[in-house]
Design a protein around this motif. Structure first.
Motif, PDB file in Angstrom:
ATOM      1  N   UNK A  64       0.837  -1.195   0.000  1.00 44.46           N
ATOM      2  CA  UNK A  64       0.000   0.000   0.000  1.00 44.46           C
ATOM      3  C   UNK A  64       0.877   1.252   0.000  1.00 44.46           C
ATOM      4  N   UNK A  65       0.592   2.132  -0.973  1.00 40.16           N
ATOM      5  CA  UNK A  65       1.331   3.385  -1.073  1.00 40.16           C
ATOM      6  C   UNK A  65       2.729   3.242  -1.631  1.00 40.16           C
ATOM      7  N   UNK A  66       3.072   2.065  -2.193  1.00 43.71           N
ATOM      8  CA  UNK A  66       4.410   1.848  -2.729  1.00 43.71           C
ATOM      9  C   UNK A  66       4.329   1.457  -4.198  1.00 43.71           C
ATOM     10  N   UNK A  67       5.349   1.808  -4.947  1.00 42.97           N
ATOM     11  CA  UNK A  67       5.463   1.373  -6.319  1.00 42.97           C
ATOM     12  C   UNK A  67       6.278   0.092  -6.397  1.00 42.97           C
ATOM     13  N   UNK A  68       6.591  -0.307  -7.619  1.00 46.26           N
ATOM     14  CA  UNK A  68       7.350  -1.529  -7.831  1.00 46.26           C
ATOM     15  C   UNK A  68       8.719  -1.171  -8.374  1.00 46.26           C
ATOM     16  N   UNK A  69       9.769  -1.546  -7.670  1.00 39.55           N
ATOM     17  CA  UNK A  69      11.142  -1.370  -8.136  1.00 39.55           C
ATOM     18  C   UNK A  69      11.714  -2.746  -8.434  1.00 39.55           C
ATOM     19  N   UNK A  70      12.271  -2.899  -9.625  1.00 39.18           N
ATOM     20  CA  UNK A  70      12.832  -4.183 -10.025  1.00 39.18           C
ATOM     21  C   UNK A  70      14.239  -3.999 -10.547  1.00 39.18           C
ATOM     22  N   UNK A  71      15.094  -4.948 -10.220  1.00 42.80           N
ATOM     23  CA  UNK A  71      16.433  -5.000 -10.795  1.00 42.80           C
ATOM     24  C   UNK A  71      16.324  -5.667 -12.154  1.00 42.80           C
ATOM     25  N   UNK A  72      16.745  -4.973 -13.213  1.00 41.65           N
ATOM     26  CA  UNK A  72      16.588  -5.496 -14.568  1.00 41.65           C
ATOM     27  C   UNK A  72      17.914  -5.955 -15.171  1.00 41.65           C
ATOM     28  N   UNK A  73      19.042  -5.453 -14.656  1.00 41.48           N
ATOM     29  CA  UNK A  73      20.324  -5.830 -15.241  1.00 41.48           C
ATOM     30  C   UNK A  73      21.455  -5.633 -14.244  1.00 41.48           C
ATOM     31  N   UNK A  74      22.444  -6.520 -14.304  1.00 43.90           N
ATOM     32  CA  UNK A  74      23.685  -6.392 -13.557  1.00 43.90           C
ATOM     33  C   UNK A  74      24.849  -6.588 -14.522  1.00 43.90           C
ATOM     34  N   UNK A  75      25.996  -5.990 -14.189  1.00 42.54           N
ATOM     35  CA  UNK A  75      27.181  -6.170 -15.015  1.00 42.54           C
ATOM     36  C   UNK A  75      28.384  -6.524 -14.149  1.00 42.54           C
ATOM     37  N   UNK A  76      29.143  -7.497 -14.631  1.00 45.45           N
ATOM     38  CA  UNK A  76      30.356  -7.934 -13.953  1.00 45.45           C
ATOM     39  C   UNK A  76      31.559  -7.633 -14.851  1.00 45.45           C
ATOM     40  N   UNK A  77      32.569  -7.055 -14.261  1.00 47.11           N
ATOM     41  CA  UNK A  77      33.834  -6.812 -14.969  1.00 47.11           C
ATOM     42  C   UNK A  77      34.723  -8.023 -14.760  1.00 47.11           C
ATOM     43  N   UNK A  78      35.030  -8.736 -15.860  1.00 49.55           N
ATOM     44  CA  UNK A  78      35.801  -9.980 -15.775  1.00 49.55           C
ATOM     45  C   UNK A  78      36.988  -9.867 -16.725  1.00 49.55           C
TER      46      UNK A  78
END
Length: 523
Positions: free
Chosen positions: A159-173
């Protein structure tokens, strides 16, 4: 102690609160609201861990089958001793405490632990990535590995909150992958230049474990090989599964859920030789910083295909309600569009009653003559610097190019027709209610009447500014001569410019007219 219950506990990554009960027969969780449940039989419990997470403390239960685990968040610190005693009494397992790194470092090591990718700092877990939520992994540059996540199906925020989603991550290899002894024997005849980078090996390992590889996903329903994709450009194999499709190319692989597919279009090209099948995606797929909200595929009209779907007759009649056939033998674009429609449950948008009036010409691929093609459902025009085809559909204006643009007819506030400069083409400005203004230029003037009539039939407001522009142009011709502001220029490069006389005799006098006449014929 028959049973023990803990309240305000979450299951997995769900946002639903519930209660968990532990008994000698196993563990059960039920949501406080809704019908969501989770059960674990006592005989299937292998180990248990206790660790600090964002939602207080987590009980992690390992299962004996398929190296899977279940997680329950929301326990309080004081629940540890009680929970450890219950697990020891009912299932004869010890509750192990797992250390978490709180240093906040962004460099460390990776380790695949069961179905998770763990990022370790000083041999302690900093965070974990569940592989079952990974939709794709690609090389973003030579030393960067991007991990894209599938969109969440849980769209019920608090209630009273939106939706935050992690869509991408990047790894330096950085660096080059180290080969094992068997790899060195198999690759003894290969050059060093063919050695794989550490980033490539890491990306392939993620694909193998993230349900992107075919061995984990199971057998596909159908495979379309070597499909020409205009956007993003390349040749791809399309694997169709029960709930998602996999796009496999030489460089990039994509796992696309059917729930991401918003629209389907089947539209002919103006050359009368090819057909475009366009797939709308929400959210779009990505290649680095570039987003692709549409997959544009193209097929030849005379390309035939004969395939059998890997589905039982019962599934065809019950689950898919007869929308799919067991066997197909027809044009490839018809087979592909029919299978997409059956598996995704989306309707395919085709052409409308609109027909262009301008004749276009196309070279036949099988002859050296030119034939006339008229009455096409699209209009050739430009959007900024991009040249493409504007399809006039029943509910949309769809500009198809490498980056297609879709406009809903019911979102158009006004369509303004204008002509600037050229007398052969017009501009069509689309003023949207919710989106930006879009100007299609280079439209043949003969399309004006038919396009305006079609839009009026769809209750779209139109405005014609071409009459005002022609009147303004005519008044400009009858006005003062633009040469009033210019000086007279000599006919040859050697002769210096002749300055204007103060009294204007060079323009109005007989001498001035004679000078211009001589200059015109002497050059």
């Amino acid at each position: 102690m028959a049973t023990s219950q803990f309240d305000n506990v979450y299951h997995g990554l769900s946002t639903e609160l519930g209660k968990i009960r532990l008994a000698q027969t196993g563990i059960a969780w039920k949501a406080l609201q809704g019908d969501s449940t989770a059960t674990i039989a006592a005989a299937n419990i292998k180990w248990a861990q206790w660790l600090r997470v964002a939602r207080n403390f987590q009980l992690r239960v390992g299962l004996k089958d398929n190296r899977r685990r279940e997680t329950f968040d929301g326990f309080q610190r004081e629940d540890h001793d009680k929970l450890a005693a219950i697990l020891k009494q009912f299932y004869d397992i010890a509750l192990e405490t797992k250390d978490i790194s709180f240093k906040g470092w962004n460099w460390g090591a990776t380790d695949f632990q069961g179905e998770d990718l763990a990022f370790l700092v000083s041999n302690k877990t900093a965070f974990e990535v569940p592989m079952k939520y990974v939709a794709n992994s690609n090389i973003a540059g030579k030393t960067e590995v991007s991990i894209e996540f599938a969109p969440s199906t849980d769209k019920k925020p608090g209630k009273g909150r939106g939706i935050d989603e992690l869509v991408e991550m990047r790894f330096y290899v950085p660096g080059v992958a180290e080969r094992s002894a068997s790899d060195n024997e198999d690759n003894a005849n290969k050059d060093d230049e063919e050695e794989q980078s550490a980033a490539q090996v890491f990306s392939e390992a993620i694909r193998d474990r993230a349900e992107i590889g075919q061995g984990i996903m199971g057998e596909s329903i159908v495979l379309f090989e070597d499909v020409l994709v205009i956007t993003p450009r390349g040749r791809y194999d399309i694997d169709m599964f029960e709930d998602f499709m996999r796009l496999r190319g030489k460089t990039y692989d994509y796992k696309i859920l059917y729930s991401q597919i918003s629209k389907l279009f089947l539209l002919p090209k103006s050359d009368d030789i090819h057909v475009q099948f366009i797939i709308g995606l929400e959210p779009p797929i990505r290649q680095g910083q570039t987003k692709y909200p549409y997959l544009v595929t193209m097929f030849s009209r005379d390309q035939e295909l004969e395939i059998d779907l890997n589905l039982e007759d019962e599934a065809l009649n019950t689950k898919y309600d007869g929308k799919l056939d067991k066997h197909y033998e027809t044009s490839m674009y018809q087979v592909v569009s029919s299978v997409f429609r059956g598996l995704t449950g989306k309707k395919i948008t085709g052409t409308s009653s609109f027909q262009s009036c301008v004749h276009s010409y196309a070279l036949s691929l099988h002859a050296d003559f030119v034939r006339s093609v008229s009455g096409h459902p699209s209009i050739k025009c430009n959007l900024k610097a991009a040249q493409g085809e504007l399809f006039i559909l029943e509910k949309f204006l769809f500009f198809v190019t490498k980056q297609p643009t879709l406009i809903q007819l019911d979102d158009i506030h006004q369509a303004v027709f204008s002509r600037l400069g050229s007398a052969r083409t017009i501009d069509v400005k689309i003023i949207q209610q919710t989106g930006p203004e879009i100007v299609f230029s280079g439209v043949n003037k003969e399309e004006h009447e038919g396009l305006e009539e079609f839009l009026k039939g769809k209750k779209v407001r139109t405005k014609n500014e071409m009459g005002d522009e022609l009147l303004a142009a005519a008044l400009g011709d009858d006005g003062e001569d633009d040469d009033e502001e210019m000086q007279s220029v000599a006919s040859s490069d050697e002769e210096p410019a002749r300055p204007r006389a103060a009294n204007g005799d060079d323009e109005d006098s007989e001498e001035g007219r004679a000078y211009r006449t001589i200059s015109r014929y002497c050059c």
